[in-house]
Design a protein around this motif. Structure first.
Motif, short mmCIF file in Angstrom:
data_model
loop_
_atom_site.label_atom_id
_atom_site.label_comp_id
_atom_site.label_asym_id
_atom_site.label_seq_id
_atom_site.Cartn_x
_atom_site.Cartn_y
_atom_site.Cartn_z
N CYS A 1 19.03 -10.93 4.57
CA CYS A 1 18.14 -10.16 5.43
C CYS A 1 16.92 -10.97 5.83
O CYS A 1 15.81 -10.71 5.39
N PHE B 1 20.42 -2.20 4.67
CA PHE B 1 19.79 -3.03 3.64
C PHE B 1 19.15 -2.18 2.56
O PHE B 1 19.11 -2.57 1.39
N ASN C 1 11.92 -6.77 1.83
CA ASN C 1 13.11 -6.05 1.39
C ASN C 1 12.74 -4.79 0.61
O ASN C 1 13.47 -3.80 0.65
N THR D 1 11.21 -12.49 4.91
CA THR D 1 11.02 -11.33 4.07
C THR D 1 9.93 -11.57 3.03
O THR D 1 9.61 -10.68 2.24
#
Length: 492
Positions: A131, A321, A346, A404
């Motif tokens: 991600c 996610f 995240n 992230t």
């Protein structure tokens, strides 16, 4: 140690070319593995694309089950540290939280790769859970671009892209949920196919929840290696939730013929996003080149509600996610992500998406459907859409706005900023259609700039046919015939 060939000879062969040497008895698969391991050890300190070498697979090319009679005849191969698992080997998904995670079984796609004769000798870097735009967490690793190590590799198939780009291996495994094959391929000078939905297995752990957008694949240096990988590794396992398709003719045969003259639509202004002037000039140059090959090329963009589509895509990623993180928390009986083990964005994505309602997901799917139907109608009139891979220049290492690791408080804002960079890749994931990145252009700063061709569902072979025609027209000299600064041919 003594190499079985010079580095120029090594780079002069693609995967099928090296496999042919094995089949002819000129070299052994274990000798190829030893040379690949030496290449990793020589360049990895500078670009950090490999997390671990499986030394037992280097010593014995069959130890992990690679079929010596397969198309790739024991060719050394690298597996992204995300997605398919290899029994007994670590898979840590770019995350401190997953340190020490050791799957006990192969996924179905892993068995297909081994049957194809691919000898998995190591795992490559990825951002946490895939991600992110780049594999950059200094607590783990920072993967750098072999063309200029001050710049990012992008991602999420970061390590695979830099290892192919640096000539270490001719092809490596990659995954694509929004451009994660095509973007790093385009940034590091490789070829990257995001295949149509229903090509590669997602068994046994993944389901329709994620596979609506995500697919597997590889990054290569030649069109025929990509074709051979798809031909040999496609197909679903028992119990897949959707049908898996096969073409009428193997792609390796198909690419030997030029396609008929194609109708190619060229565009870069997609809703609120458009390319920089230099990228547009490179797009124009490639469009003229395709015209010179006899194709009808016209500047026209699909009639899509782009903003609605980007909003739906954002909802998809946040909810997908969030559930990825949620499932990992359940494994350890935790109620929330530990801040010292999971990266800040995240955690925010988890907070934003964990309580999404069925209605929100249903609205997202309605927007997906509307977008897919509109693209489908467009592909009734146009064979190919040509765009750049990215709308902006490749960022320098440490550009946190795309990572992230960012301190951006908003997951929504973070994703929409990401689409401003990766404007052209996510919709083939949304629609399940194929897209192919080709190393045909260059940024103003000299770094590679991939050009993307996309087409309708199941037209992967058409993309590969056009790519093979281009490859023949340029005499195989991708990246305008240049090589990156960090490259096997520079090994002393």
């Amino acid at each position: 140690m003594t190499m079985v060939m010079s580095w120029a000879e090594w780079f002069g062969k693609d995967g099928l070319g090296l496999a042919e040497l094995v089949k002819n008895g000129e070299v052994t698969a274990s000798e190829l593995a030893a040379q690949a391991a030496a290449a990793i050890k020589a360049v990895n300190p500078q670009i950090c694309g490999v997390v671990e070498i499986f030394e037992d697979a280097v010593s014995d090319a069959t130890v992990n089950g690679a079929n010596p009679e397969g198309a790739f005849a024991g060719l050394p191969f690298l597996l992204k540290d995300l997605g398919p698992t290899l029994a007994g080997q670590l898979q840590e998904q770019g995350s401190l939280y997953m340190k020490g995670n050791r799957p006990t079984s192969d996924t179905f796609l892993t068995t297909k790769m081994k049957t194809a004769g691919l000898n998995i000798i190591g795992r490559t870097t990825t951002p946490e859970f895939g991600c992110c735009s780049s594999a950059e967490n200094p607590a783990l690793y920072v993967t750098r671009n072999p063309w200029n190590t001050d710049f990012t590799s992008c991602g999420s198939s970061a390590g695979s892209a830099v290892m192919v780009g640096a000539g270490v291996v001719p092809l490596a495994h990659a995954t694509d949920g929004g451009g994660s094959i095509r973007i790093p391929a385009g940034v590091n000078g490789g070829i990257g196919l995001k295949s149509s939905r229903g090509t590669f297995s997602i068994a046994p752990a993944a389901s329709d929840f994620t596979s609506v957008v995500s697919t597997q694949g590889c990054i290569t240096r030649t069109v025929r290696d990509t074709a051979a990988f798809v031909d040999n590794c496609r197909g679903g396992a028992p119990g897949e939730f959707m049908p898996y398709w096969s073409p009428d003719e193997p792609f390796l045969n198909l690419i030997k013929r030029d396609p008929k003259p194609l109708r190619i639509a060229v565009s870069h202004e997609w809703g609120p996003y458009k390319s920089t002037p230099h990228i547009v000039s490179e797009l124009e140059r490639v469009a003229h080149f395709l015209d010179s090959l006899g194709h009808h090329v016209e500047w026209i963009k699909p009639s899509i509600d782009f903003e609605k589509a980007y909003t739906a895509q954002t909802a998809c990623y946040i909810t997908n996610f969030a559930q990825t993180v949620n499932n990992l928390l359940r494994m350890r009986g935790l109620e929330r992500p530990p801040g010292d083990l999971i990266e800040p964005m995240n955690i925010r994505i988890w907070e934003q998406g964990k309580d999404a309602t069925y209605t929100e997901r249903a609205d997202m799917q309605l927007a997906f459907n509307e977008t897919a139907r509109a693209f489908g109608e467009f592909y009734e009139k146009w064979d190919i859409v040509l765009t750049p891979i990215t709308a902006r220049e490749t960022p320098p290492i440490g550009t946190t706005e795309y990572l992230t690791m960012t301190d951006n408080p908003s997951a929504l804002d973070w994703f929409f900023n990401l689409w401003g960079f990766f404007a052209y890749t996510p919709f083939s994931n949304l629609c399940g259609t194929p897209g192919l990145s080709l190393p045909l252009a260059r940024h103003a700063n000299g770094l590679p700039l991939g050009m993307q061709i996309q087409s309708g569902l199941g037209r992967d072979g058409l993309l590969l046919q056009l790519a093979a025609q281009i490859e023949r027209a340029i005499d195989g000299k991708w990246n305008l015939g240049d090589l990156p600064k960090i490259h096997v041919t520079a090994i002393a």
